[in-house]
Design a protein around this motif. Structure first.
Motif, short mmCIF file in Angstrom:
data_model
loop_
_atom_site.label_atom_id
_atom_site.label_comp_id
_atom_site.label_asym_id
_atom_site.label_seq_id
_atom_site.Cartn_x
_atom_site.Cartn_y
_atom_site.Cartn_z
N ILE A 82 1.65 -1.01 -0.39
CA ILE A 82 0.01 0.02 -0.13
C ILE A 82 1.21 1.17 0.00
CG2 ILE A 82 -1.80 0.93 1.93
CD1 ILE A 82 -2.44 -1.51 2.62
N THR A 83 0.24 2.39 -0.93
CA THR A 83 0.87 3.50 -0.34
C THR A 83 0.15 4.17 -0.67
OG1 THR A 83 1.19 4.28 -3.45
CG2 THR A 83 3.21 2.91 -2.49
N LEU A 84 -0.34 6.26 0.53
CA LEU A 84 -0.58 6.67 1.06
C LEU A 84 -0.88 8.07 -0.25
CD1 LEU A 84 -1.73 6.06 4.57
CD2 LEU A 84 -2.84 5.12 2.11
N ASP A 85 -1.80 9.27 -1.02
CA ASP A 85 -1.19 9.85 -1.38
C ASP A 85 -0.40 11.02 -0.86
OD1 ASP A 85 -1.78 8.88 -3.81
OD2 ASP A 85 -3.66 10.03 -4.13
N ALA A 86 -1.42 10.92 0.46
CA ALA A 86 -0.45 11.82 1.79
C ALA A 86 1.40 11.62 1.85
CB ALA A 86 -1.43 11.21 3.01
N TYR A 87 1.33 10.30 1.67
CA TYR A 87 2.83 9.56 1.92
C TYR A 87 3.80 9.49 1.27
CZ TYR A 87 1.34 9.79 6.80
OH TYR A 87 0.83 10.00 8.63
N GLY A 88 3.48 9.90 -0.14
CA GLY A 88 4.34 9.79 -1.31
C GLY A 88 5.02 8.33 -1.43
N ASP A 89 4.98 7.53 -2.91
CA ASP A 89 5.57 5.94 -3.26
C ASP A 89 5.98 6.48 -2.82
OD1 ASP A 89 3.56 6.93 -5.58
OD2 ASP A 89 4.83 7.98 -6.56
N ASP A 90 7.08 6.90 -2.30
CA ASP A 90 8.55 5.97 -1.75
C ASP A 90 7.87 5.50 0.56
OD1 ASP A 90 9.82 7.13 -3.54
OD2 ASP A 90 10.41 9.01 -2.48
N PHE A 143 5.79 2.69 1.67
CA PHE A 143 5.48 1.27 1.95
C PHE A 143 4.30 1.24 3.25
CE2 PHE A 143 8.36 2.53 -1.17
CZ PHE A 143 7.37 1.76 -2.85
N PHE A 144 3.79 0.77 3.49
CA PHE A 144 2.59 -0.32 3.95
C PHE A 144 2.07 -1.55 3.84
CE2 PHE A 144 1.40 4.55 4.18
CZ PHE A 144 2.06 4.24 5.50
N GLU A 145 1.91 -2.41 4.51
CA GLU A 145 1.84 -3.99 4.44
C GLU A 145 0.30 -4.18 4.52
OE1 GLU A 145 3.68 -6.06 2.33
OE2 GLU A 145 4.84 -4.38 2.04
N GLY A 146 -0.04 -5.09 4.14
CA GLY A 146 -2.15 -5.25 4.17
C GLY A 146 -2.48 -6.70 4.05
N TYR A 203 2.11 5.84 11.97
CA TYR A 203 2.11 6.82 10.92
C TYR A 203 0.62 7.47 11.47
CZ TYR A 203 5.75 5.34 7.66
OH TYR A 203 7.19 5.45 7.39
N GLU A 204 0.21 8.85 11.43
CA GLU A 204 -0.94 9.14 11.49
C GLU A 204 -1.58 8.81 10.39
OE1 GLU A 204 -2.81 13.35 12.73
OE2 GLU A 204 -0.51 13.95 12.85
N ILE A 205 -1.89 8.12 9.85
CA ILE A 205 -3.62 7.46 9.04
C ILE A 205 -4.86 8.52 9.00
CG2 ILE A 205 -4.26 5.86 7.74
CD1 ILE A 205 -1.55 4.47 8.18
N ARG A 206 -4.78 9.14 8.49
CA ARG A 206 -7.23 9.02 9.05
C ARG A 206 -7.60 8.66 7.13
NH1 ARG A 206 -5.42 16.01 10.20
NH2 ARG A 206 -3.70 15.38 11.83
N SER A 207 -9.27 9.14 8.29
CA SER A 207 -10.32 7.92 7.57
C SER A 207 -10.39 9.39 5.89
CB SER A 207 -11.39 8.31 8.14
OG SER A 207 -12.52 7.58 7.54
#
Length: 609
Positions: A482-490, A492-495, A526-530
């Motif tokens: 997983i990547t989040l637009d808020a943190y950019g393509d560099d 990575f998160f796993e799920g 990381y501060e992940i938000r809905s």
């Protein structure tokens, strides 16, 4: 001077003609087709489905097993805190485990065969092949010796047959005096002994029948008299009537036999023979009726099945004795007839001896021919053993190695499928959280996809719509990057995929299916938000060390999949070859299970002329 000028003109003309011929021949060559190719390579292959979704806060999962079965173990209860992959409950998995073990063994066997082929012949294998050649050579020597042995044996057999002819011829001299000859008297003496033995067996048989029917010995069947013939009482009545008839005939036979001796007149012996024969016939009828009575009897009360079987066995035994007596009596009577016609018998014996001698000679020829054929067959076996030795010491063929590699790949796929089936017998926590519901008990039968477990998780999840073209590739527990637009393509998160909704959703005329992805524990840093936009790569399948080619190189022709294998790069010559494909992976690559070998050049583009 003119001569030299003329000579140079001729030379110049010859050169021009030669160059023209070369240019003409070159222009006539087949043009080399324009194509591109790529070598078959061995590498790890992954299949990934990429989509975009959005982050949602908290998650409540409700799901069950992916297959039907009987619940055999429950490890958690409502209110328990669980972490991802904790086993909540299990269904019976004996069959799945057996299939898994069988698939693992099959893969080990396939890998062992491949390793054995790659390793080449062992010293032991060479020695064994050499020993096989030596064994066949020894067998050939033995077969050749057997020819001499058969020749000697057949010679002895013919000699024995010739002596039998002489004996039969001499026997014709010994038959004199007709009815009072020693042969006839001896035959009657044997008949007297047979009659006495038969009467003894008849007496024993009558006693055996009485022990069951209890007619003379009234106390013999007290333990089972009430259940005798209980299924069909007519069999018992029939047996009783037969008993009295057999007893009467036996008394007459005993009276006749008492007065007989080996010197008794022939007519007296003949009369007694008729009496005893009638007694045997009636005794056979009696024993048949007794056996039918026992078949209509059931093990009730004091009569056990073992005792009933013993009674039947006893009757069967005496039936055998009586049948033997009948057969022996018939043989004795026939012996008398044979003795009376001894001249004819000896003539027949003589004729038979002559026939046997002729047959022995024919058999001798056949046996010698068979022995010679065995020598020829053994010579062929020796040639085969030598060919097998050459095959053992020869290096492995590429086509054999390719076939074995394909078998390993197939068995690996079967093992993976069996492993997945075994894993599906465990109901595991798809996320960290608290068990909210668990609607199942040990011993209950559950059906596939029946919601029995609920887990409430405080973590974040991602909702993603997957097109119907890709949904068949996605499974629960698939790993997700997983990547989040808020943190950019560099970053990575796993799920992992934790839920796939069965109902479809139609968006702009396209059918989608909603899936739920759960972050793993590393996302807590990381501060992940809905509402954040998430880009997900779902790893739906993966195979290691498999043969791959570009997907565009595989063509469909007459319902079969083919590739074009380059055989001459300079001339652009290739051959079409049938292939079996496997996993369709990323980067436009597809697995080749069989049909090509590593390193072969495959056409990926061909410009049509």
């Amino acid at each position: 001077m003119k001569f030299f000028k003329k000579k140079w003109v001729l030379i110049t003309l010859a050169v021009v003609v030669l160059l023209g011929g070369i240019v003409f021949a070159t222009s006539r060559k087949e043009p080399v087709p324009e194509f591109s190719s790529q070598a078959v390579e061995r590498r790890d292959l992954s299949q990934i489905v990429s989509e975009t979704g959005s982050v949602e806060a908290s998650l409540e999962l409700t799901y069950g097993w992916e297959m039907s079965g009987k619940v055999v173990e429950i490890l958690k209860t409502v209110g328990d805190t669980v972490t991802s992959t904790d086993v909540i409950a299990r269904i019976a998995n004996a069959q799945q485990r057996a299939r898994y073990n069988e698939a693992a063994a099959a893969l080990s066997s396939a890998q062992a065969r491949l390793n054995l082929e790659l390793a080449g012949p062992s010293d032991e294998g060479k020695l064994k092949a050499e020993a096989a050649v030596a064994q066949e050579e020894a067998a050939l020597v033995q077969a050749e010796a057997n020819v001499s042995k058969v020749e000697a044996q057949t010679s002895a057999t013919i000699s024995t047959a010739e002596k039998a002819v002489d004996t039969a011829k001499n026997n014709l001299q010994f038959v004199v005096d007709g009815e009072e000859s020693d042969l006839v008297n001896d035959a009657y003496a044997d008949l007297v002994n047979t009659l006495k033995s038969a009467v003894t067996n008849l007496g024993n048989a009558l006693t055996e029948a009485d022990n069951i029917l209890g007619l003379d010995n009234e106390f013999a069947n007290d333990d089972f008299e009430d259940v005798l013939g209980v299924v069909d009482s007519s069999t018992l009545n029939q047996a009783k009537n037969s008993y009295y008839q057999a007893k009467s005939s036996l008394s007459a036979a005993q009276a006749g036999v008492v007065s007989l001796s080996t010197l008794s007149p022939h007519d007296a012996v003949d009369a007694t023979h008729m009496t005893v024969a009638e007694a045997i016939s009636r005794m056979q009828t009696l024993l048949l009726h007794v056996q039918q009575t026992l078949n209509a009897t059931r093990p009730i009360g004091d009569l056990s099945q073992t005792e009933l079987d013993a009674l039947k066995s006893g009757v069967t035994t005496v039936q055998g004795y009586i049948d033997t007596s009948a057969s022996t009596l018939t043989n004795s009577v026939q012996a008398i007839a044979a003795a009376r016609t001894s001249l004819t018998s000896y003539q027949i014996a003589y004729d038979k001896a002559l026939s046997d001698l002729e047959q022995a000679k024919k058999q001798a020829m056949a046996d010698i021919a068979v022995a010679a054929a065995q020598v020829t067959a053994q010579e062929a076996n020796l040639l085969q053993a030598k060919a097998s030795y050459d095959d053992v010491v020869a290096p492995p063929r590429n086509v054999d190695v390719a076939s074995l590699r394909a078998d390993v790949a197939r068995q690996s796929a079967l093992l993976a499928a069996a492993r997945d089936d075994l894993a599906k017998t465990e109901l595991v926590a798809l996320a960290d959280g608290v068990v909210s519901t668990l609607d199942v008990k040990v011993g209950e039968n559950v059906v596939a996809n029946q919601d029995v477990l609920g887990i409430i998780s405080d973590g974040f999840s991602i909702k993603v719509d997957i097109s119907e073209a890709d949904i068949s590739k996605v499974s629960v527990e698939d790993t997700v990057r997983i990547t989040l637009d808020a943190y950019g393509d560099d970053v990575f998160f796993e799920g992992s995929v934790v839920d796939i909704e069965p109902a479809q959703t139609e968006i702009s005329g396209v059918v989608y299916y909603n899936i739920t992805i759960l972050f793993d524990g590393e996302a807590d840093a990381y501060e992940i938000r809905s509402g954040m936009t998430a880009n997900v790569d779902i790893l739906t399948d993966r195979k290691e060390n498999v043969l791959v080619v570009p997907r565009r190189a595989v063509l469909t022709q007459d319902g079969k999949k083919i590739v074009r294998v380059v055989t001459d790069t300079e001339k652009g010559i290739f051959e079409e070859r049938d292939v079996e494909t496997g996993l369709s992976g990323d980067d436009g690559l597809v697995e080749i299970v069989s049909g090509v070998e590593e390193g072969e050049e495959i056409v990926t583009f061909l410009k049509e002329v």
